[in-house]
Scaffold this active site. Structure first.
Site, short mmCIF file in Angstrom:
data_model
loop_
_atom_site.label_atom_id
_atom_site.label_comp_id
_atom_site.label_asym_id
_atom_site.label_seq_id
_atom_site.Cartn_x
_atom_site.Cartn_y
_atom_site.Cartn_z
CD GLU A 149 -2.65 1.31 2.55
OE1 GLU A 149 -3.44 2.26 2.68
OE2 GLU A 149 -2.53 0.42 3.41
CG ASP A 182 -6.22 4.13 1.39
OD1 ASP A 182 -6.76 5.24 1.23
OD2 ASP A 182 -6.30 3.48 2.45
CG HIS A 185 -2.81 6.82 1.64
ND1 HIS A 185 -2.31 7.63 2.63
CD2 HIS A 185 -3.27 5.70 2.26
CE1 HIS A 185 -2.46 7.03 3.81
NE2 HIS A 185 -3.03 5.86 3.61
NE ARG A 214 -7.29 7.16 6.31
CZ ARG A 214 -7.00 6.09 5.57
NH1 ARG A 214 -7.68 5.84 4.48
NH2 ARG A 214 -6.03 5.28 5.90
CD GLU A 243 -7.07 1.48 6.24
OE1 GLU A 243 -6.28 0.93 7.01
OE2 GLU A 243 -6.73 1.94 5.13
#
Length: 266
Positions: A149, A182, A185, A214, A243
């Site tokens: 990741e 992700d 990011h 986020r 997540e």
């Protein structure tokens, strides 16, 4: 239609069975597990086997440790590799797909003083290749995949963009090592997230989702139709694993994710 998963700590309930009951009702297709250090994940095997026997779908595990295979200290690197090997073995025993880890987290950032890390870029590259090769060989032997990741520049100084992860994975040369993307990011690091996905399409093995801030998908400004459209065009057939942090009522927030992603995907 994408399959959705939710990390276990976000779901209400005291047991995986209770969390799974809620997850199914909310529209999720799976639970993503979290793998702590000190072989905690291995020690959960009795619990995980019971959950599997009760029908809980658990295809992936995301590492939840304090140090990683790219650590500066060689003892910490060795421990991180041992922990990840154990997590890969456990997820393999459960019939899962694989385990996700960054190269490091919070270890160093070139964006804060002293700006220059204590290890050269060449040494970083050597450490990462060695760790990825060892973990990739173990994953291959277990029949699962290691997902690397990329993190944003404030959380890791080594692997920030998909192209950097792809370069390392191509150098390793193992099908058992793939990129775990992700959306959060990528929102920070990629100039064009959709184009970045398409550029490395064959190497994407897993996807985690949260919005630009986020929080849960739908709570920020990420261009979800473009991001999901690129992932669909890339032929991705894995899970979209939530997540994220939760804003608003946490139960309502986590419940909203599958419906939002399906709407955004068209």
């Amino acid at each position: 239609m994408f399959k959705t998963a939710c990390q276990e700590q976000l779901l209400p309930g005291d047991t995986l069975q209770q969390k799974w009951e809620f997850a199914q009702e909310a529209g999720y297709d799976a639970i993503e597990l979290r793998g702590k250090g000190d072989f905690h994940f291995r020690d959960r095997l009795p619990e995980l086997r019971r959950a599997q026997a009760d029908g809980v779908v658990m295809p992936t595990v995301c590492v939840d440790m304090l140090h990683f295979f790219g650590a500066f200290d060689p003892d910490l690197r060795r421990d991180a590799v041992a922990q990840m090997k154990s997590q890969l073995s456990v997820i393999a025993e459960l019939g899962g797909r694989g385990a996700q880890t960054p190269a490091s987290y919070g270890m160093f950032s070139r964006r804060l003083p002293p700006f220059e890390p204590p290890r050269s870029e060449e040494e970083d590259h050597e450490v990462l290749l060695k760790g990825l090769t060892e973990l990739g060989e173990h994953a291959r032997a277990e029949g699962v995949t290691l997902f690397l990741e990329p993190l944003n520049r404030y959380e890791d100084h080594m692997v920030n963009r998909l192209e950097q992860a792809a370069e390392l994975i191509r150098a390793v040369g193992l099908d058992s090592v793939r990129i775990g993307i992700d959306s959060y990011h990528m929102n920070i690091e990629e100039t064009d997230p959709a184009a970045a996905i398409l550029a490395v399409a064959p190497l994407i093995g897993h996807a985690q989702v949260s919005d630009s801030n986020r929080f849960q998908p739908g709570a920020g400004h990420l261009d979800w139709p473009a991001w999901l459209g690129a992932l669909d065009a890339a032929g991705y057939d894995g899970y979209l694993a939530a997540e994220c942090r939760l804003t608003g009522d946490p139960v309502d927030a986590v419940r909203s994710v599958p419906a939002f992603l399906h709407r955004a995907a068209g």
